[in-house]
Design an enzyme around this catalytic site. Structure first.
Site, short mmCIF file in Angstrom:
data_model
loop_
_atom_site.label_atom_id
_atom_site.label_comp_id
_atom_site.label_asym_id
_atom_site.label_seq_id
_atom_site.Cartn_x
_atom_site.Cartn_y
_atom_site.Cartn_z
N ALA A 30 -53.27 36.02 36.60
CA ALA A 30 -54.44 36.44 35.82
C ALA A 30 -54.40 35.87 34.40
CB ALA A 30 -54.50 37.96 35.79
N HIS A 31 -55.44 36.17 33.64
CA HIS A 31 -55.57 35.57 32.31
C HIS A 31 -54.46 36.03 31.36
CE1 HIS A 31 -58.86 38.82 31.29
NE2 HIS A 31 -57.77 39.37 31.69
#
Lengths: 320, 320, 320
Positions: free
Chosen positions: B218-219
């Site tokens: 994920a980011h």
């Protein structure tokens, strides 16, 4: 147009009750089907819709035949009969051939009746058997061999390098992945599923294996004939799964294991040991309210201690 | 033609036992290799095949050297030596260049020796370092920076928007994802793995990180050098993983955590807190028969109560 | 260039403190933003960076407004205000139109302002609503209907056949998947996520549903408006999820379930029963050291027996 009820009875080996010349043009649900459509009753939960169905015909089991208010096909297994009727009335819309946007290596071999859809990539030395279908954006890498009548859904990747690395003085170096993937006849492979090529030998799906979406099949895995794997399952390297197994969704199976034939594994199970016997298996914990779960989960971390305390109480109690 | 055993000894730093001019043309398994092939013995489970091997040479550890019936390369780590031999004998079949079906934005920068395979998409401002390889149907979005000698397997997506949403009066509105992804040298990224771009800062893979298939990064995640992540793992936003970690398959790591260097996490673990110390960690429950699992699982929902009952017994017992 | 602080105050409904004509050209983090940039303070963990910020303006809540050393936008929800500012200052770089490498069936219908990126495939009869965006390598199969302002990230597959098979004399036969997928307005679908078409009826995402990466949505699933699903979640067939739910990462939801509105499911949960009430739910076990986990996990397999032993002790103790 359509197909006569008599023809559908013949296709499905069902007993026909009603007008053999009735033209059936499509399928629908028991509650939603209308004139010209055929439906089915397989799950008893839906029996309540039978009486009021607007369908022209219903595929039913023997027990429901008398209650059917319209024409009926009485089948041993209404769901199987429905599948055959739907295949006849709504054949998959695909034409053989290679879409102009697909990239098929000149060294690949395509059988007769093969469809390679838009955006697919087929590598050198790959073999795609007769009547197989790569739907769209599928990647089949070099030397992968796919049997006949196989369907591969969009985004699936067959034959990527397995996860082979060796640690050399603190760095991971790549172990070339020199095997390939053998996919048997009549397999179906779901969207965005990945099947890695073998390291030295091959990753194998025997005939009739059905894989759902987003499944990871690692290098050297061997899956026996007619085994079904639901979505989001991961199968680690060199594991061997038997024939006719059912692996429910989001389970994880460690590497180098042997799973017997006819094993059923429930959803989200963690499999870390061999399974020698057919049967049903599970792991994981059922859902609870967050508050309860926190209380019980905290106790789990002391379960061994709790068991010892019970043992101590028993000893003391025995002495009394 | 092949490569002489002497050359393979030099490449691997092994001791050569046998004819230095022996020409080796390929690799195989201990049980399956034949004339002209070299194999290896690393896992003692396979030692039983050594005596009868038909290979022309075997890479072995010192302990097995005397038992080797054919020419041998005696290596400190036979698996590492095998990896180097296989790299030499079976180099990856790829030619530098951009496949005509790939779409590389004119604003992207490709280093020397880069291969962009069929169906790949490379966005504006992206940078692909020297000798990196996007195998097929890979998507690298705008401004992503990929180091040297990186391999990205089919279907991987690098730099998609992170999952950034904010709730505004009952509706979710999009938070623009303005960072990018930095992938270090010598990383390998598996098939259908996704690495999201950072929200404001960047998602980072340091050098030598190896990601298997179907992993979600994920980011703003940061993964330290030489960390290895097996298939089907999910790593939530802004988590920082140390160097040289091993994360086994299908584990899930919550967001905003710090995981120390040299941590090993077993398969299907749920990580919801920081890990401050190197070591081995696990969660999850082992498989059981469905019947046993149902009985024990039902008790788990009352584990806190059970612990309290044991406490009460202990109190009563102490009074006796 | 840039946008005046007064305009940003108007866009976000914030109170402006400082020079209304200040030109803002971009966004940054509280610690990293510089001249001309605006940042925000939403998480109190970052308040320590406020005093020394080099940003030209900060979006803050009322409580932090007086401590802001530079111009401020005082907003009810600084994160929502930031999202709107970032949307204005850094609009997504996409131009409407169909990329030449995309394959859009002539029978598909594209609304106005639609972007179909490189490598995308859109099947016959599909409908893509106004201003929607298929980023790259997306597959949208026949008859799928996508609403307005939907974003579909790379590698997503919408409308692949559901996993419909029926067992006919020891072989699995395919049940044609005749429904489609309906995606509501303002949905966002993550990279490599797959949403299968319905078997007879349709798979439905109501408006405003946000799906992260690598999610599996099986056939006939229905997801209520404004529900958010994090990465690596699997939702099995025919399950119905309510409105405004939050499903955390790597959870698995069995088929044919009903989940109420406003349910929050924690990460890696296993959901195998209906959830009738709004609230927070969890399952799974927290991480432990491998040694502890082994001890406790071994006890779990005898938890039912342990509970019976406690019961026996209680009986005996009651008699004393």
């Amino acid at each position: 147009m359509g197909v006569s009820l008599a023809d559908l009875a013949a296709i499905t080996g069902s007993e026909l009750r009603g007008d053999p010349d009735l033209a059936i043009t499509g399928v629908g649900t028991l509650a939603g089907a209308g004139v010209g459509q055929i439906t089915f009753l397989s799950n008893s939960k839906y029996r309540k819709y039978l009486e009021a169905t607007k369908a022209s015909a219903v595929i039913v089991g023997a027990a429901d035949a008398d209650a059917c208010p319209v024409a009926a096909l009485v089948a041993a297994d209404p769901y199987v009969a429905y599948a055959k009727v739907a295949q006849r009335l709504a054949p998959a819309a695909r034409a053989p051939g290679v879409h102009p946007s697909a990239v098929v290596d000149p060294g690949a071999t395509l059988g007769s009746g093969v469809t390679v859809g838009p955006g697919c990539v087929v590598g050198a030395g790959a073999v795609i058997g007769d009547d197989s279908w790569l739907v769209a954006n599928v990647t089949v890498l070099e030397r992968v061999q796919i049997g006949k009548r196989v369907i591969v859904h969009p985004g699936a990747v067959i034959g990527a390098d397995g996860f082979g690395i060796a640690q050399d003085a603190g760095r991971w170096i790549k172990v070339p992945q020199l095997g390939t993937v053998l996919v048997g006849d009549d397999c179906e492979i779901g969207a965005n599923t990945t099947i890695d090529r073998g390291a030295l030998e091959d990753t194998v799906l025997e005939e009739g294996v059905k894989l759902d979406n987003l499944i990871m099949v690692a290098h050297n895995v061997h899956i026996g004939a007619h085994t079904v794997v639901a979505g989001c399952v991961g199968i680690a390297g060199s594991t061997r799964i038997g024939k006719r197994c059912l692996i429910a969704g989001a389970s994880g199976i460690s590497g180098h294991l042997n799973i017997a034939d006819d094993v059923m594994i429930m959803a989200m199970s963690m499999v870390t040991s061999d399974i020698h016997q057919a049967g049903q298996y599970a792991s994981g914990l059922p859902l609870d309210s967050l508050a309860n779960w926190r209380r019980n989960g905290a106790r789990f971390r002391h379960l061994d201690e709790l068991a010892k305390r019970v043992k101590a109480l028993e000893k003391k109690s025995d002495k009394d």
